[in-house]
Design an enzyme around this catalytic site. Structure first.
Site, PDB file in Angstrom:
ATOM      1  N   GLY A   1       0.831  -1.271  -0.102  1.00 44.44           N
ATOM      2  CA  GLY A   1       0.123  -0.107   0.247  1.00 44.44           C
ATOM      3  C   GLY A   1       0.656   1.432  -0.149  1.00 44.44           C
TER       4      GLY A   1
ATOM      5  N   HIS B   1      21.387   5.808  32.567  1.00 45.33           N
ATOM      6  CA  HIS B   1      21.728   7.127  32.244  1.00 45.33           C
ATOM      7  C   HIS B   1      23.365   6.963  31.727  1.00 45.33           C
ATOM      8  CE1 HIS B   1      24.350  10.824  33.432  1.00 45.33           C
ATOM      9  NE2 HIS B   1      25.237  10.297  33.742  1.00 45.33           N
TER      10      HIS B   1
HETATM   11  P1  FAD Z   1      -3.096   2.704   1.793  1.00 38.64           P
HETATM   12  O1  FAD Z   1      -1.589   1.827   2.627  1.00 38.64           O
HETATM   13  O2  FAD Z   1      -2.874   3.430   1.101  1.00 38.64           O
HETATM   14  O3  FAD Z   1      -2.909   0.832   0.927  1.00 38.64           O
HETATM   15  C1  FAD Z   1      -4.410   0.888   0.106  1.00 38.64           C
HETATM   16  C2  FAD Z   1      -4.193  -0.172  -0.708  1.00 38.64           C
HETATM   17  O4  FAD Z   1      -5.444  -0.143  -1.228  1.00 38.64           O
HETATM   18  C3  FAD Z   1      -3.353   0.215  -1.290  1.00 38.64           C
HETATM   19  O5  FAD Z   1      -2.337  -0.418  -2.117  1.00 38.64           O
HETATM   20  C4  FAD Z   1      -4.251   0.356  -2.926  1.00 38.64           C
HETATM   21  O6  FAD Z   1      -4.204   0.302  -4.093  1.00 38.64           O
HETATM   22  C5  FAD Z   1      -5.150  -1.104  -2.600  1.00 38.64           C
HETATM   23  N1  FAD Z   1      -6.227  -0.225  -2.818  1.00 38.64           N
HETATM   24  C6  FAD Z   1      -7.398   0.608  -3.367  1.00 38.64           C
HETATM   25  N2  FAD Z   1      -8.163   0.188  -3.886  1.00 38.64           N
HETATM   26  C7  FAD Z   1      -8.059  -0.889  -3.988  1.00 38.64           C
HETATM   27  C8  FAD Z   1      -9.539  -1.763  -5.236  1.00 38.64           C
HETATM   28  N3  FAD Z   1     -10.282  -1.519  -5.457  1.00 38.64           N
HETATM   29  N4  FAD Z   1      -9.212  -3.284  -5.638  1.00 38.64           N
HETATM   30  C9  FAD Z   1      -7.419  -3.645  -4.938  1.00 38.64           C
HETATM   31  N5  FAD Z   1      -6.568  -2.886  -4.047  1.00 38.64           N
HETATM   32  C10 FAD Z   1      -6.531  -1.396  -3.714  1.00 38.64           C
HETATM   33  N6  FAD Z   1       1.696   6.697   8.692  1.00 38.64           N
HETATM   34  C11 FAD Z   1       2.430   6.945   9.775  1.00 38.64           C
HETATM   35  O7  FAD Z   1       2.185   5.466  11.026  1.00 38.64           O
HETATM   36  N7  FAD Z   1       3.899   7.091  10.197  1.00 38.64           N
HETATM   37  C12 FAD Z   1       4.927   7.562   8.607  1.00 38.64           C
HETATM   38  O8  FAD Z   1       5.515   7.520   8.691  1.00 38.64           O
HETATM   39  C13 FAD Z   1       3.986   7.573   7.162  1.00 38.64           C
HETATM   40  N8  FAD Z   1       4.608   8.539   6.937  1.00 38.64           N
HETATM   41  C14 FAD Z   1       3.839   9.297   4.971  1.00 38.64           C
HETATM   42  C15 FAD Z   1       5.098   9.499   4.441  1.00 38.64           C
HETATM   43  C16 FAD Z   1       3.704   8.840   3.206  1.00 38.64           C
HETATM   44  C17 FAD Z   1       4.837  10.324   2.395  1.00 38.64           C
HETATM   45  C18 FAD Z   1       2.664   8.970   3.113  1.00 38.64           C
HETATM   46  C19 FAD Z   1       1.993  10.105   1.749  1.00 38.64           C
HETATM   47  C20 FAD Z   1       1.683   8.856   4.432  1.00 38.64           C
HETATM   48  C21 FAD Z   1       1.971   8.170   5.106  1.00 38.64           C
HETATM   49  N9  FAD Z   1       1.891   7.466   6.182  1.00 38.64           N
HETATM   50  C22 FAD Z   1       2.391   7.257   7.523  1.00 38.64           C
HETATM   51  C23 FAD Z   1       0.605   7.478   6.289  1.00 38.64           C
HETATM   52  C24 FAD Z   1       0.601   6.041   5.980  1.00 38.64           C
HETATM   53  O9  FAD Z   1       1.176   5.073   5.090  1.00 38.64           O
HETATM   54  C25 FAD Z   1      -1.174   5.310   5.921  1.00 38.64           C
HETATM   55  O10 FAD Z   1      -2.315   5.823   6.875  1.00 38.64           O
HETATM   56  C26 FAD Z   1      -1.068   4.280   5.566  1.00 38.64           C
HETATM   57  O11 FAD Z   1      -0.327   3.663   4.836  1.00 38.64           O
HETATM   58  C27 FAD Z   1      -2.928   3.100   5.632  1.00 38.64           C
HETATM   59  O12 FAD Z   1      -2.823   2.313   5.627  1.00 38.64           O
HETATM   60  P2  FAD Z   1      -3.591   1.571   5.122  1.00 38.64           P
HETATM   61  O13 FAD Z   1      -3.908   0.181   5.153  1.00 38.64           O
HETATM   62  O14 FAD Z   1      -5.363   2.000   5.323  1.00 38.64           O
HETATM   63  O15 FAD Z   1      -4.193   1.714   3.471  1.00 38.64           O
END
Ligand code: FAD
Ligand code: NAI
Length: 464
Positions: free
Chosen positions: A38, A442
């Site tokens: 993701g 420490h």
């Molecule tokens: P995502 O990681 O967004 O994953 C969703 C996945 O679903 C994606 O791979 C997408 O392709 C897939 N998908 C979507 N629709 C479909 C579909 N219909 N069919 C099949 N696949 C699909 N958070 C932290 O806690 N620490 C950090 O240091 C941090 N740094 C970050 C830095 C940046 C630059 C960014 C942009 C974000 C950062 N975040 C960080 C936030 C973190 O990345 C997100 O909160 C986290 O990835 C959310 O996880 P998720 O599983 O909800 O979704």
């Protein structure tokens, strides 16, 4: 028929899939991209931290090594190698998720997952279309960068975080719209590598959701590093003129200002992503923020469909998504899990790092809760002087009546790791005095936690 089908392989989705498999459920994971992990692993947490670490080494080598007695000649940033190393870290980490899927016998489908009905999901990929059956589905489709009509990214010069993590050159000048987490982390990367970085923020200060003292201190520190901040500006237009961008903004008196840079990073938040999911085929819709509505069990209005992570309400953080993944898997298995949303730590990987858990002073004032606050400056630590990381402080806030720790906010070297002492203490409802009476090694940065706790306990800090 799968017991559980997870759509989306980010930290929410893949962790949910592992926990489902651990609990004996036949599990499938659908991901539209060819790599798993993701946003977090591909274009978020991991690549940004790889570049933050590389740029910090470079900054230290050019600014601090000589004070340590290390002389270097002709230091230069090999940006191509930096990006290459970042790509390798991403590749290895994503491959790790694939390994975990295989190890847990989770069937992975590559393609876009879309509902046909509450028990049937269509998977569309370049190889064709197939359908699978699911008793339960977990939507974990995450989020995408947000923007406004005045600042539409063209992904060439007007970029989002995704492009900023894979540039071909170090910008000479980078304008960042949005002084939030992404703006400050990626702004720091390029400032350390020599870019002139200016941040345009529409509110009056940085990091408004955090304890006010943190935003103030970080602004001071980043200004010293060379970053410039423009507050209370409304961006009117952003234009790509080939090799440069022009940003027009208005201040609160209506005076028009113009900025020019070779790149403009739009970092004004992220929005839930549900495109292509076919939510209407199962009678689901999104709220005005584009999120899927869920109840306390993270269940949608269709009882066998759950949603977790960035696509639902709450902090957009990888570890929040992971907790929700485990929560839903255990709920489906008939267990009674619990998430303490008040104790999800937030970390910003600037240097020094910022970390926070629990209530801020401002929140407690709003709630009318009387509290004590102990603040300990990092510069008073022997360890900090030894390593030359003397900026920042730790603040421990405790209930005035009971001394229970209600919030801990810090800006310090290693704060990302230090914050967990606070989270553990707060999970067990420790008092500030409990923390203060624990022997801390420490010389370490963790001594600032003990000292701040002592400060909250009748102002008893020992070393200030
Ligand atoms: P995502 O990681 O967004 O994953 C969703 C996945 O679903 C994606 O791979 C997408 O392709 C897939 N998908 C979507 N629709 C479909 C579909 N219909 N069919 C099949 N696949 C699909 N958070 C932290 O806690 N620490 C950090 O240091 C941090 N740094 C970050 C830095 C940046 C630059 C960014 C942009 C974000 C950062 N975040 C960080 C936030 C973190 O990345 C997100 O909160 C986290 O990835 C959310 O996880 P998720 O599983 O909800 O979704
Ligand atoms: P953010 O919500 O952290 O910051 C956005 C900033 O843009 C705010 O300061 C806001 O006031 C400002 N803003 C909004 N509209 C604006 C406008 N029109 N003009 C100027 N400024 C404007 O969002 P960001 O930085 O894009 O990050 C998105 C999400 O990704 C965050 O919710 C965060 O949780 C997550 N993330 C987490 C990281 C971490 O945990 N270390 C690192 C990076 C991202």
């Amino acid at each position: 028929m799968f017991d559980v089908v997870v759509i989306g392989s980010g930290p929410g989705g893949y962790v949910a899939a592992i926990r489902c498999a651990q609990l004996g459920m036949k599990t499938a994971l659908i991901e539209k991209y060819s790599t798993l992990g993701g946003t977090c692993l591909n274009v978020g947490c991991i690549p940004s931290k790889a570049l933050l670490d590389s740029s910090e080494h470079f900054y230290n080598a050019s600014h601090h090594f000589s004070a340590h007695g290390i002389e270097m000649k002709e230091l230069k940033a090999n940006f191509t190698q930096m990006i290459q190393r970042k790509n390798e870290v991403v590749t290895q980490t994503c491959a790790g998720v694939k390994f975990l899927m295989d190890k847990n016998k989770i069937q992975v489908f590559q393609g876009v997952g879309s509902f046909i009905d509450p028990n049937t999901i269509k998977i569309t990929s370049k190889d064709g279309v197939q359908e699978i059956k699911a008793k339960n589905t977990i939507i974990a489709t995450g989020s995408k960068p947000n923007y406004f009509p005045s600042m539409v990214p063209d992904k060439k010069r007007i970029i989002t975080s995704t492009e900023a993590l894979s540039l071909k050159e170090i910008p000479k000048k980078l304008i960042v719209i949005g002084g939030g987490v992404i703006g400050l982390e990626l702004g720091s990367v390029y400032a350390r590598l020599g870019s002139e970085v200016e941040v345009i923020e529409n509110s009056s200060s940085l990091l408004n959701a955090m304890d006010v003292s943190i935003g103030k201190e970080l602004t001071k520190i980043l200004r010293k590093e060379g970053m410039k901040f423009h507050f209370e500006l409304q961006v009117q237009t952003v234009e790509n003129l080939g090799k440069r961008t022009i940003i027009k903004a208005k201040d609160k008196k209506g005076v028009e200002l113009e900025f020019e840079s070779d790149y403009c990073l739009v970092a004004v938040g992220r929005k839930a992503y549900t495109e292509g999911l076919g939510l209407n085929n199962v009678g689901l819709s999104t709220n005005e923020r584009g999120q899927i509505e869920v109840n306390e069990q993270l269940q949608t209005s269709v009882s066998n469909i759950y949603a977790i992570g960035d696509v639902v309400r709450g902090m957009m953080l990888a570890h929040k998504a992971e907790e929700e993944g485990v929560f839903v898997a255990e709920t489906i298995a008939g267990q009674k899990p619990h998430i303490n949303y008040n104790l999800i730590p937030g970390v910003i990987y600037t240097w020094p790092e910022v970390a926070s858990v629990g209530k801020t002073e401002e929140e407690l004032n709003r709630l009318g809760v009387a509290f004590n606050a102990g603040v300990f400056p990092i510069k008073a630590l022997g360890r900090a002087r030894a390593s030359m990381d003397t900026q920042g402080f730790i603040k421990v806030i405790s209930d005035k009546k009971t001394d229970e720790v209600l919030g801990v906010h810090m800006i310090s070297a290693r704060a990302a790791d230090l914050i967990m002492e606070a989270a553990v203490a707060m999970e067990y409802r420790a008092s500030a005095e409990d923390i203060a009476r624990i022997c801390h090694p420490h010389p370490t940065y963790s001594e600032a936690m003990k000292e701040a706790a002592l400060g909250a306990t009748e102002n008893r800090s020992l070393h200030i």
